[in-house]
Write a protein that holds these residues in place. Structure first.
Motif, PDB file in Angstrom:
ATOM      1  N   GLU A  74       0.822  -1.211   0.000  1.00 37.84           N
ATOM      2  CA  GLU A  74       0.000   0.000   0.000  1.00 37.84           C
ATOM      3  C   GLU A  74       0.862   1.269   0.000  1.00 37.84           C
ATOM      4  O   GLU A  74       0.525   2.249  -0.648  1.00 37.84           O
ATOM      5  CB  GLU A  74      -0.957   0.003   1.192  1.00 37.84           C
ATOM      6  CG  GLU A  74      -2.055  -1.047   1.105  1.00 37.84           C
ATOM      7  CD  GLU A  74      -2.974  -0.877  -0.082  1.00 37.84           C
ATOM      8  OE1 GLU A  74      -3.083   0.229  -0.651  1.00 37.84           O
ATOM      9  OE2 GLU A  74      -3.615  -1.871  -0.456  1.00 37.84           O
ATOM     10  N   CYS A  75       1.969   1.256   0.717  1.00 39.57           N
ATOM     11  CA  CYS A  75       2.875   2.418   0.710  1.00 39.57           C
ATOM     12  C   CYS A  75       3.466   2.630  -0.681  1.00 39.57           C
ATOM     13  O   CYS A  75       3.589   3.776  -1.142  1.00 39.57           O
ATOM     14  CB  CYS A  75       3.984   2.244   1.737  1.00 39.57           C
ATOM     15  SG  CYS A  75       3.433   2.454   3.433  1.00 39.57           S
ATOM     16  N   GLU A  77       2.038   1.800  -3.440  1.00 37.47           N
ATOM     17  CA  GLU A  77       0.933   2.334  -4.246  1.00 37.47           C
ATOM     18  C   GLU A  77       0.800   3.847  -4.054  1.00 37.47           C
ATOM     19  O   GLU A  77       0.650   4.593  -5.018  1.00 37.47           O
ATOM     20  CB  GLU A  77      -0.382   1.648  -3.871  1.00 37.47           C
ATOM     21  CG  GLU A  77      -0.488   0.214  -4.329  1.00 37.47           C
ATOM     22  CD  GLU A  77      -0.762   0.086  -5.814  1.00 37.47           C
ATOM     23  OE1 GLU A  77      -1.494   0.917  -6.361  1.00 37.47           O
ATOM     24  OE2 GLU A  77      -0.226  -0.854  -6.412  1.00 37.47           O
ATOM     25  N   VAL A  78       0.868   4.296  -2.818  1.00 33.73           N
ATOM     26  CA  VAL A  78       0.766   5.734  -2.535  1.00 33.73           C
ATOM     27  C   VAL A  78       1.921   6.482  -3.194  1.00 33.73           C
ATOM     28  O   VAL A  78       1.716   7.529  -3.831  1.00 33.73           O
ATOM     29  CB  VAL A  78       0.740   6.001  -1.008  1.00 33.73           C
ATOM     30  CG1 VAL A  78       0.917   7.480  -0.709  1.00 33.73           C
ATOM     31  CG2 VAL A  78      -0.556   5.493  -0.397  1.00 33.73           C
ATOM     32  N   GLU A  81       1.356   6.681  -6.961  1.00 33.35           N
ATOM     33  CA  GLU A  81       0.276   7.621  -7.286  1.00 33.35           C
ATOM     34  C   GLU A  81       0.747   9.078  -7.096  1.00 33.35           C
ATOM     35  O   GLU A  81       0.400   9.947  -7.904  1.00 33.35           O
ATOM     36  CB  GLU A  81      -0.956   7.353  -6.423  1.00 33.35           C
ATOM     37  CG  GLU A  81      -1.537   5.956  -6.546  1.00 33.35           C
ATOM     38  CD  GLU A  81      -2.186   5.648  -7.876  1.00 33.35           C
ATOM     39  OE1 GLU A  81      -2.408   6.571  -8.669  1.00 33.35           O
ATOM     40  OE2 GLU A  81      -2.476   4.466  -8.118  1.00 33.35           O
ATOM     41  N   LEU A  82       1.529   9.334  -6.068  1.00 35.08           N
ATOM     42  CA  LEU A  82       2.086  10.677  -5.882  1.00 35.08           C
ATOM     43  C   LEU A  82       3.029  11.033  -7.025  1.00 35.08           C
ATOM     44  O   LEU A  82       3.039  12.173  -7.508  1.00 35.08           O
ATOM     45  CB  LEU A  82       2.806  10.777  -4.538  1.00 35.08           C
ATOM     46  CG  LEU A  82       1.913  10.824  -3.311  1.00 35.08           C
ATOM     47  CD1 LEU A  82       2.746  10.716  -2.039  1.00 35.08           C
ATOM     48  CD2 LEU A  82       1.078  12.097  -3.293  1.00 35.08           C
ATOM     49  N   ILE A 103      -4.738   7.038  -4.038  1.00 38.64           N
ATOM     50  CA  ILE A 103      -4.142   7.468  -2.771  1.00 38.64           C
ATOM     51  C   ILE A 103      -5.160   7.333  -1.646  1.00 38.64           C
ATOM     52  O   ILE A 103      -4.838   6.857  -0.554  1.00 38.64           O
ATOM     53  CB  ILE A 103      -3.612   8.919  -2.878  1.00 38.64           C
ATOM     54  CG1 ILE A 103      -2.392   8.961  -3.801  1.00 38.64           C
ATOM     55  CG2 ILE A 103      -3.264   9.477  -1.503  1.00 38.64           C
ATOM     56  CD1 ILE A 103      -1.958  10.361  -4.184  1.00 38.64           C
ATOM     57  N   ALA A 104      -6.393   7.741  -1.917  1.00 38.97           N
ATOM     58  CA  ALA A 104      -7.440   7.654  -0.892  1.00 38.97           C
ATOM     59  C   ALA A 104      -7.701   6.202  -0.490  1.00 38.97           C
ATOM     60  O   ALA A 104      -7.817   5.888   0.702  1.00 38.97           O
ATOM     61  CB  ALA A 104      -8.730   8.303  -1.406  1.00 38.97           C
ATOM     62  N   SER A 106      -5.631   3.593  -0.778  1.00 39.99           N
ATOM     63  CA  SER A 106      -4.467   3.072  -0.056  1.00 39.99           C
ATOM     64  C   SER A 106      -4.382   3.659   1.346  1.00 39.99           C
ATOM     65  O   SER A 106      -4.006   2.957   2.293  1.00 39.99           O
ATOM     66  CB  SER A 106      -3.181   3.380  -0.826  1.00 39.99           C
ATOM     67  OG  SER A 106      -3.137   2.624  -2.015  1.00 39.99           O
ATOM     68  N   ALA A 107      -4.742   4.925   1.485  1.00 43.70           N
ATOM     69  CA  ALA A 107      -4.745   5.543   2.820  1.00 43.70           C
ATOM     70  C   ALA A 107      -5.784   4.877   3.715  1.00 43.70           C
ATOM     71  O   ALA A 107      -5.524   4.642   4.909  1.00 43.70           O
ATOM     72  CB  ALA A 107      -5.014   7.042   2.707  1.00 43.70           C
TER      73      ALA A 107
END
Length: 129
Positions: A74-75, A77-78, A81-82, A103-104, A106-107
């Protein structure tokens, strides 16, 4: 002496989370035909789908490594995406929706992993089995 493996039932919260991750992996597969083969996005979607299925397997079977593998997945992925938000192709408001949605999601997944106190102990016990 041989150690007998005890199969514990999977908690509902982990089942729900595994299904959530499965939907994300399937989403990556659905988007693959709409990208150019060999492009950055194609490779990222393919890698996301494969790693996502590995994470889903670990969560579904309650493997001891699945908790931290999901966190790392997940990190990453974030971070990707960033990165996409910094590229010129994603400057358009319509194109920004995808990375922001990613991002949403994964957060939410990371928040669930770290804030739900019933999740981590299950994987710690899985290592003891």
């Amino acid at each position: 002496m041989r150690m007998k493996l005890v199969r514990r039932p999977r908690p509902r919260s982990i089942t729900t989370f595994a299904i959530f991750e499965l939907m994300g992996s399937l989403g990556c597969l659905v988007l693959l035909p709409f990208t150019v083969a060999g492009s950055r996005d194609f490779i990222a979607l393919l890698l996301g789908a494969v790693l996502g299925f590995v994470v889903v397997f670990g969560l579904w079977t309650v493997q001891y490594w699945a908790y931290w593998a999901t966190v790392v997945y997940e990190c990453s992925e974030v971070l990707y995406e960033l990165y996409l938000l910094t590229t010129p192709e994603y400057r358009n408001i319509i194109h920004m929706f995808g990375p922001i949605f990613g991002i949403a999601m994964s957060a939410l997944a990371l928040g669930y992993l770290f804030l739900d106190r019933s999740i981590k102990p299950v994987f710690n016990r899985a290592a003891l089995s």
